[in-house]
Enzyme design. Structure first.
Site, PDB file in Angstrom:
ATOM      1  N   GLY A  17     -90.966  37.927  -6.423  1.00  0.00           N
ATOM      2  CA  GLY A  17     -90.234  38.352  -7.617  1.00  0.00           C
ATOM      3  C   GLY A  17     -88.762  38.016  -7.626  1.00  0.00           C
ATOM      4  CB  SER A  18     -86.517  35.788  -5.711  1.00  0.00           C
ATOM      5  OG  SER A  18     -87.044  34.510  -5.840  1.00  0.00           O
ATOM      6  CB  ILE A  98    -105.388  28.226 -12.940  1.00  0.00           C
ATOM      7  CG1 ILE A  98    -104.964  27.417 -11.703  1.00  0.00           C
ATOM      8  CG2 ILE A  98    -105.574  27.307 -14.150  1.00  0.00           C
ATOM      9  CD1 ILE A  98    -105.954  26.393 -11.239  1.00  0.00           C
ATOM     10  CG  ASN A 113     -95.031  27.828 -14.013  1.00  0.00           C
ATOM     11  OD1 ASN A 113     -94.841  28.900 -13.419  1.00  0.00           O
ATOM     12  ND2 ASN A 113     -95.511  26.753 -13.392  1.00  0.00           N
ATOM     13  CG  HIS A 115     -93.914  23.135  -9.911  1.00  0.00           C
ATOM     14  ND1 HIS A 115     -95.064  23.714  -9.405  1.00  0.00           N
ATOM     15  CD2 HIS A 115     -93.754  21.969  -9.240  1.00  0.00           C
ATOM     16  CE1 HIS A 115     -95.573  22.924  -8.473  1.00  0.00           C
ATOM     17  NE2 HIS A 115     -94.798  21.861  -8.358  1.00  0.00           N
ATOM     18  CB  THR A 147    -100.116  22.409 -21.738  1.00  0.00           C
ATOM     19  OG1 THR A 147    -100.047  21.560 -20.576  1.00  0.00           O
ATOM     20  CG2 THR A 147     -98.847  22.300 -22.562  1.00  0.00           C
ATOM     21  CG  ASP A 148    -105.179  21.879 -21.602  1.00  0.00           C
ATOM     22  OD1 ASP A 148    -104.219  21.091 -21.501  1.00  0.00           O
ATOM     23  OD2 ASP A 148    -106.160  21.657 -22.346  1.00  0.00           O
TER      24      ASP A 148
END
Ligand code: GRF
Length: 212
Positions: A17-18, A98, A113, A115, A147-148
């Protein structure tokens, strides 16, 4: 000066949770014009749950995906919780699952998101280790819409981090994390100012004050 309306955010976490904490700090300092309405973890032991509690997030939930009859039911519950709090933007911050089609369609173009690599390099798990093994001299982090296509959605912001010869996975991860915490709040603020325009795989960033 922050001129945009406050947006309502929901955050999905699984661990430390940073990034969540950095977003909460940016809200407290007035850097980010938003409120975190709800934090949901799929892991009841996630340290990020304490972070949420300490910052007084109004709704904090732990949902065990395995307790549902199907992934669709699990995600439908998440959506109900988010919608009941008027969440506009869903932020994934170390959410180690996912995202399925149910949640994707409910928050299409409204889910981000972070990454720990310069996408499209080093998708998936252990991106920092992948970078070291590939011998790259520059890595970094990416905020993108979800997205997917796993780790493949339209890129909002990236920040480069130099890789040094003596970096370990841990030292590189630490420096990348500092960059993550810097760009995630900026990407969310751009969203709140309605300055992100998705055009296929491309995200155009409108100039400040360009739209009401
Ligand atoms: C971060 O490195 C993020 O890029 C990745 O998972 C990690 C989460 O860290 N998706 P934290 O839980 O925000 O500290």
């Amino acid at each position: 000066m922050l001129t945009s309306d406050k947006i309502k955010i929901g955050v999905l976490i699984s661990g430390r949770g940073s990034n969540l904490e950095a977003i909460l700090n940016a809200i407290s300092s007035g850097e980010l014009n938003a409120t975190i309405e709800v934090v949901i973890s799929n892991n009841m032991h996630a340290p990020g749950l304490h972070v949420a509690r300490e910052h007084g997030v109004p709704k904090i939930l732990t949902l065990d995906a395995l307790a549902y009859a199907s992934p669709q039911e699990y995600e439908t519950h998440i959506i109900e919780e988010l919608k009941s709090d008027g969440v506009q933007l869903l932020v994934l911050a170390g959410y180690m699952k996912i995202v399925g089609p149910t949640l994707l369609s409910a928050f299409k173009d409204h889910m981000m998101n972070i990454h720990p690599s310069l996408l499209p390099s080093f998708k998936g798990l252990n991106a920092q280790k992948q970078a070291l093994e590939a011998g790259v001299k520059v890595s970094g982090c990416t905020v993108h819409f979800v997205t997917d296509d796993l780790d493949g959605g339209p890129i909002i912001l990236q920040q480069a981090v130099l890789v040094s010869d003596d970096d370990t996975e841990s030292s590189l991860s630490h420096r990348i994390l500092l960059s993550e915490q810097d760009i995630y709040k900026k990407a969310i603020q751009l969203y709140s100012e309605k300055r992100l325009v998705i055009d296929g795989q491309f995200v155009r960033i409108l100039p400040e004050g360009g739209m009401s």
